[in-house]
Design an enzyme around this catalytic site. Structure first.
Site, short mmCIF file in Angstrom:
data_model
loop_
_atom_site.label_atom_id
_atom_site.label_comp_id
_atom_site.label_asym_id
_atom_site.label_seq_id
_atom_site.Cartn_x
_atom_site.Cartn_y
_atom_site.Cartn_z
N TYR A 112 -6.27 -32.71 -25.88
CA TYR A 112 -5.68 -31.36 -25.89
C TYR A 112 -5.49 -30.87 -27.33
CZ TYR A 112 -2.94 -27.29 -24.77
OH TYR A 112 -2.52 -25.99 -24.65
N PHE A 160 -19.35 -1.18 -31.38
CA PHE A 160 -19.79 -2.09 -30.33
C PHE A 160 -18.76 -1.99 -29.21
CE2 PHE A 160 -20.22 -5.91 -27.85
CZ PHE A 160 -21.54 -5.75 -27.49
N THR A 161 -19.23 -2.12 -27.98
CA THR A 161 -18.41 -1.83 -26.80
C THR A 161 -17.05 -2.56 -26.81
OG1 THR A 161 -19.64 -3.56 -25.66
CG2 THR A 161 -20.40 -1.29 -25.35
N ASP A 166 -18.28 -8.54 -38.41
CA ASP A 166 -18.74 -8.98 -37.09
C ASP A 166 -20.05 -9.73 -37.36
OD1 ASP A 166 -19.95 -9.40 -34.67
OD2 ASP A 166 -19.34 -7.49 -33.80
N LYS A 203 -24.61 -16.06 -29.55
CA LYS A 203 -25.88 -15.44 -29.97
C LYS A 203 -26.56 -16.32 -31.01
CE LYS A 203 -23.59 -11.71 -28.15
NZ LYS A 203 -22.26 -11.82 -27.52
N ARG A 212 -28.44 0.75 -22.94
CA ARG A 212 -27.61 0.90 -24.14
C ARG A 212 -27.63 2.37 -24.53
NH1 ARG A 212 -24.44 -3.79 -25.28
NH2 ARG A 212 -23.62 -2.64 -23.53
N PHE A 230 -20.17 -0.13 -18.15
CA PHE A 230 -21.55 -0.58 -17.95
C PHE A 230 -21.63 -1.92 -17.23
CE2 PHE A 230 -21.42 -3.80 -21.27
CZ PHE A 230 -20.38 -3.35 -22.06
N1 PM9 Z 1 -22.70 -8.81 -27.12
C1 PM9 Z 1 -24.66 -8.44 -25.84
O1 PM9 Z 1 -25.33 -8.65 -24.81
C2 PM9 Z 1 -22.69 -9.51 -24.71
C3 PM9 Z 1 -21.65 -8.63 -24.12
S1 PM9 Z 1 -22.00 -6.92 -24.00
C4 PM9 Z 1 -23.23 -6.86 -22.87
O2 PM9 Z 1 -25.14 -7.86 -26.82
C5 PM9 Z 1 -21.28 -7.97 -31.00
C6 PM9 Z 1 -22.11 -7.37 -32.07
C7 PM9 Z 1 -21.82 -8.34 -29.79
C8 PM9 Z 1 -20.99 -8.90 -28.77
C9 PM9 Z 1 -21.50 -9.21 -27.49
C10 PM9 Z 1 -19.61 -9.08 -29.07
C11 PM9 Z 1 -18.67 -9.65 -28.06
C12 PM9 Z 1 -19.12 -8.69 -30.28
N2 PM9 Z 1 -19.96 -8.15 -31.22
O3 PM9 Z 1 -19.62 -11.23 -25.55
O4 PM9 Z 1 -17.24 -11.51 -26.15
O5 PM9 Z 1 -23.13 -8.17 -29.59
O6 PM9 Z 1 -18.86 -13.20 -26.89
O7 PM9 Z 1 -18.90 -11.00 -27.92
C13 PM9 Z 1 -23.32 -8.93 -25.93
P1 PM9 Z 1 -18.62 -11.77 -26.54
#
Ligand code: PM9
Length: 462
Positions: A77, A129-130, A220, A263, A387, A454
């Protein structure tokens, strides 16, 4: 093996040890599936998909070394050995002093925004970014786009469309004052612009600007290695630097970072918030135990932290990145040669189709990119993502739709997963759909969720 501008061959620097079988569906199956999914590719079952280009997030193929690392998971833990390995790797490769693990990128965005953003603040960034913008808004902030205008023009050939426009930053300071700007949010390889990089020169200029105004830079860094590749290939003075060196330099120019490790770093889940400032770290440790988990795991299993530590070292290898972006360019070049309108220049993680150009008969109010993504699935079972206006959502104050200039469909390539032959299948399918574009109908929402619509929104044909 090193790769430089002159190398045109990008063969994969690995061989395949295990495969996952794909299901082939019929046209009737796919028509039924997309209707059942409300014309939203996020609502399809993965087993109904042939080639999955929805995202590059958490879907990369891990290496044998990463899988071996999974077996070394220390699931204590507190104080897991894998945390310390991951922490040291992040310090060594990305320069940041303090690391707070989170379950994925948005976990880090939540903690960051709660600590730094106050009601009435403004957060400038090189395109929204979303999830990032939503966390800024939930904390009471307003996102301000300060990316160069070229980023909003799909045809512009600018080599660094992720650059910041300093006239826009100066205007924001003049309008609201520095005390209302907690930080500048800088994404490397800007996702919503088409996977477009920021130049080192622009980031250095931002460092000087932020020092002058005493404003932090938050990075980011979700696709920092892809950005480093473009700097190596395109920017004067970097062709002899390794991707690893460029990644380190990019990070060093910033004060803190949010990372979705799903990623670049090729793990199925995980992320972190990193910073150099002690008191910021102390506040982040206080919040991570509320929302994620103890500060030495933050929502990640020990085995995932180990796989991440190894994935980071693999992500900055020149040969890996050459093959990674090489495959995206292979797909983009073939589509362009067949007359398909794509975002230029071809990005780092995806090829983006220009839905406005492909479906001129569908107004943006009828979600052309959403309709094109659904049509692509129906043709051959290839899953992609909208997008455009659906992703952009609504203005949190007025409730009006954001109407982005970019109305795109993203063909996102998972890392180390698909072959060149798969890319050829994708090209044929996209060309077929584009030829029959006039028969594609616009869409209306039948269900619109309050946040990040989305992901779960449902539609019907107009
Ligand atoms: N990006 C993508 O497919 C997955 C979620 S939205 C469909 O591009 C940036 C630049 C991203 C991103 C996620 C996140 C969030 C932050 N910044 O999905 O929470 O491209 O790990 O990261 C997606 P998490």
């Amino acid at each position: 093996m090193n790769t430089r501008k002159t190398d045109t061959v990008w063969a994969e620097p690995y061989k395949i040890k295990m495969v996952e079988l794909l299901k082939v569906t019929t046209l009737e199956d796919r028509k039924r599936a997309i209707k059942g999914a409300g014309y939203n590719t996020f609502l399809l079952k993965s087993e109904d998909v042939y080639i999955d280009l929805l995202t590059d997030s958490g879907v990369g193929a891990m290496s044998d070394r990463q899988w071996a690392g999974m077996m070394m998971g220390d699931e204590a833990y507190a104080g897991s050995a894998n945390f310390y390995h991951m922490e040291k790797t992040i310090q060594d490769y990305y320069s940041y002093k303090h690391i707070v693990p989170t379950h994925q990128g948005r976990g880090a965005e939540n903690i960051l925004s709660q600590i730094l953003v106050k009601d009435g603040d403004y957060v400038p960034g090189n395109m929204y970014f979303t999830t990032t913008r939503l966390h800024q808004e939930l904390a009471g902030g307003t996102f301000i786009d300060v990316i160069i205008d070229e980023a909003h023009d799909p045809a512009s050939q600018h080599p660094f469309k992720g650059n910041i426009d300093f006239a826009k930053l100066d205007k924001l300071v003049a309008d609201v004052g520095v005390e209302k700007i907690p930080y500048v949010c800088v994404a490397t390889c800007v996702n919503m612009a088409g996977g477009q990089p920021i130049s080192m020169a622009n980031l250095k200029e931002l460092r000087v600007w932020c020092d002058k105004h005493k404003i932090r830079i938050v990075h980011d860094m979700t696709r920092v290695a892809e950005n480093a590749y473009f700097i190596q290939q395109r920017e004067e003075g970097y062709s002899d630097k390794s991707i690893a060196e460029i990644v380190y330099q990019l990070c060093e120019l910033t004060d803190a970072a949010t990372m979705s490790s799903k990623k670049d770093a090729m793990v199925n889940t995980g992320g972190f918030l990193a910073m150099n400032d002690e008191s910021f770290y102390e506040k982040a440790c206080n919040l991570v135990v509320v929302y994620e988990g103890l500060h030495t795991y933050g929502g990640m299993a020990g085995r995932d932290m180990e796989a991440l530590a190894i994935g980071i070292t693999e992500s900055v290898q020149d040969a890996h990145m050459h093959a990674r972006v090489g495959q995206v360019e292979y797909l983009g070049n073939k589509l362009r040669a067949r007359g398909v309108t794509i975002v230029e220049p071809i990005g780092g993680h995806a090829v983006f189709l220009d839905a406005r150009a492909i479906l001129p008969h569908i107004p943006q109010e009828q979600y052309p990119a959403q309709a094109l993504a659904a049509a692509l699935y129906v043709d051959a079972g290839i899953r992609v993502m909208e997008r455009g206006v659906v992703s952009a959502g609504r203005n949190s104050e007025t409730g009006e739709n954001h109407m982005p200039k970019l109305e795109l469909v993203r063909l996102t390539l998972p890392r180390r997963v698909y072959t060149q032959a798969h890319m050829d299948v994708v090209v044929e399918s996209v060309c077929r759909v584009v030829e029959q574009a006039a028969s594609i109908k616009g869409l209306n929402f039948t269900y619109e969720p309050e946040y990040l619509r989305f992901f779960r929104g449902r539609f019907e044909e107009v």
